[in-house]
Design a protein around this motif. Structure first.
Motif, PDB file in Angstrom:
ATOM      1  N   VAL A 215      81.413  85.279  75.938  1.00 17.25           N
ATOM      2  CA  VAL A 215      80.978  84.102  76.692  1.00 17.25           C
ATOM      3  C   VAL A 215      82.106  83.079  76.766  1.00 17.25           C
ATOM      4  CG1 VAL A 215      79.429  82.104  76.648  1.00 17.25           C
ATOM      5  CG2 VAL A 215      78.514  84.394  76.243  1.00 17.25           C
ATOM      6  N   LEU A 216      82.738  82.808  75.641  1.00 17.21           N
ATOM      7  CA  LEU A 216      83.826  81.831  75.633  1.00 17.21           C
ATOM      8  C   LEU A 216      85.001  82.295  76.500  1.00 17.21           C
ATOM      9  CD1 LEU A 216      83.760  80.714  71.889  1.00 17.21           C
ATOM     10  CD2 LEU A 216      82.921  79.444  73.887  1.00 17.21           C
ATOM     11  N   ASP A 217      85.293  83.590  76.491  1.00 23.11           N
ATOM     12  CA  ASP A 217      86.368  84.116  77.345  1.00 23.11           C
ATOM     13  C   ASP A 217      86.043  83.913  78.820  1.00 23.11           C
ATOM     14  OD1 ASP A 217      87.994  84.909  75.268  1.00 23.11           O
ATOM     15  OD2 ASP A 217      87.394  87.023  75.354  1.00 23.11           O
TER      16      ASP A 217
ATOM     17  N   LEU B 236      88.284  78.611  79.289  1.00 26.93           N
ATOM     18  CA  LEU B 236      88.586  77.312  78.709  1.00 26.93           C
ATOM     19  C   LEU B 236      90.085  77.147  78.499  1.00 26.93           C
ATOM     20  CD1 LEU B 236      85.811  77.322  75.958  1.00 26.93           C
ATOM     21  CD2 LEU B 236      85.703  76.201  78.191  1.00 26.93           C
ATOM     22  N   SER B 237      90.523  75.894  78.523  1.00 19.84           N
ATOM     23  CA  SER B 237      91.916  75.614  78.171  1.00 19.84           C
ATOM     24  C   SER B 237      92.081  75.897  76.676  1.00 19.84           C
ATOM     25  CB  SER B 237      92.247  74.139  78.460  1.00 19.84           C
ATOM     26  OG  SER B 237      91.543  73.298  77.554  1.00 19.84           O
ATOM     27  N   ALA B 238      93.313  75.939  76.226  1.00 23.58           N
ATOM     28  CA  ALA B 238      93.566  76.202  74.804  1.00 23.58           C
ATOM     29  C   ALA B 238      92.899  75.138  73.937  1.00 23.58           C
ATOM     30  CB  ALA B 238      95.068  76.254  74.537  1.00 23.58           C
ATOM     31  N   GLU B 239      92.953  73.882  74.370  1.00 23.66           N
ATOM     32  CA  GLU B 239      92.339  72.791  73.616  1.00 23.66           C
ATOM     33  C   GLU B 239      90.811  72.937  73.599  1.00 23.66           C
ATOM     34  OE1 GLU B 239      91.864  67.952  73.857  1.00 23.66           O
ATOM     35  OE2 GLU B 239      93.635  68.870  74.761  1.00 23.66           O
ATOM     36  N   GLN B 240      90.229  73.240  74.742  1.00 23.97           N
ATOM     37  CA  GLN B 240      88.775  73.425  74.813  1.00 23.97           C
ATOM     38  C   GLN B 240      88.331  74.616  73.966  1.00 23.97           C
ATOM     39  OE1 GLN B 240      88.669  73.769  79.089  1.00 23.97           O
ATOM     40  NE2 GLN B 240      87.554  71.820  79.284  1.00 23.97           N
ATOM     41  N   ARG B 241      89.110  75.682  74.006  1.00 24.19           N
ATOM     42  CA  ARG B 241      88.760  76.878  73.234  1.00 24.19           C
ATOM     43  C   ARG B 241      88.817  76.576  71.740  1.00 24.19           C
ATOM     44  NH1 ARG B 241      87.639  82.524  73.930  1.00 24.19           N
ATOM     45  NH2 ARG B 241      87.158  83.139  71.808  1.00 24.19           N
ATOM     46  N   ALA B 242      89.793  75.801  71.318  1.00 26.28           N
ATOM     47  CA  ALA B 242      89.890  75.442  69.906  1.00 26.28           C
ATOM     48  C   ALA B 242      88.660  74.644  69.475  1.00 26.28           C
ATOM     49  CB  ALA B 242      91.170  74.646  69.650  1.00 26.28           C
TER      50      ALA B 242
END
Length: 68
Positions: free
Chosen positions: A33-35, A39-45
């Motif tokens: 789902v997250l993939d 998301l940007s790297a910051e959002q994914r973190a």
């Protein structure tokens, strides 16, 4: 193993294997789902941190703690 203790041990082992399998499936689901959200790297973190925290709360609830 025979008797009640043997059956309990078999059930415990089966439950443990099932719990590990479900945990792995949940991790794969959330990661997918997250993939797909791209998301940007910051959002994914941030998302990874939130998911980790919420899974910790779920683990506590299952263990009889405070809950979600």
């Amino acid at each position: 193993m025979t008797g009640a203790f043997g059956l309990a041990a078999v059930r415990l082992e089966r439950d443990s294997v099932l719990a590990e399998r479900i945990g792995g499936l949940m991790a794969d689901l959330l990661d997918g789902v997250l993939d797909e959200l791209h998301l940007s790297a910051e959002q994914r973190a941030v998302a990874d941190e939130l998911v980790s925290r919420r899974l910790g709360l779920l683990r506590e609830a299952v263990a009889g703690g405070s809950g979600l």
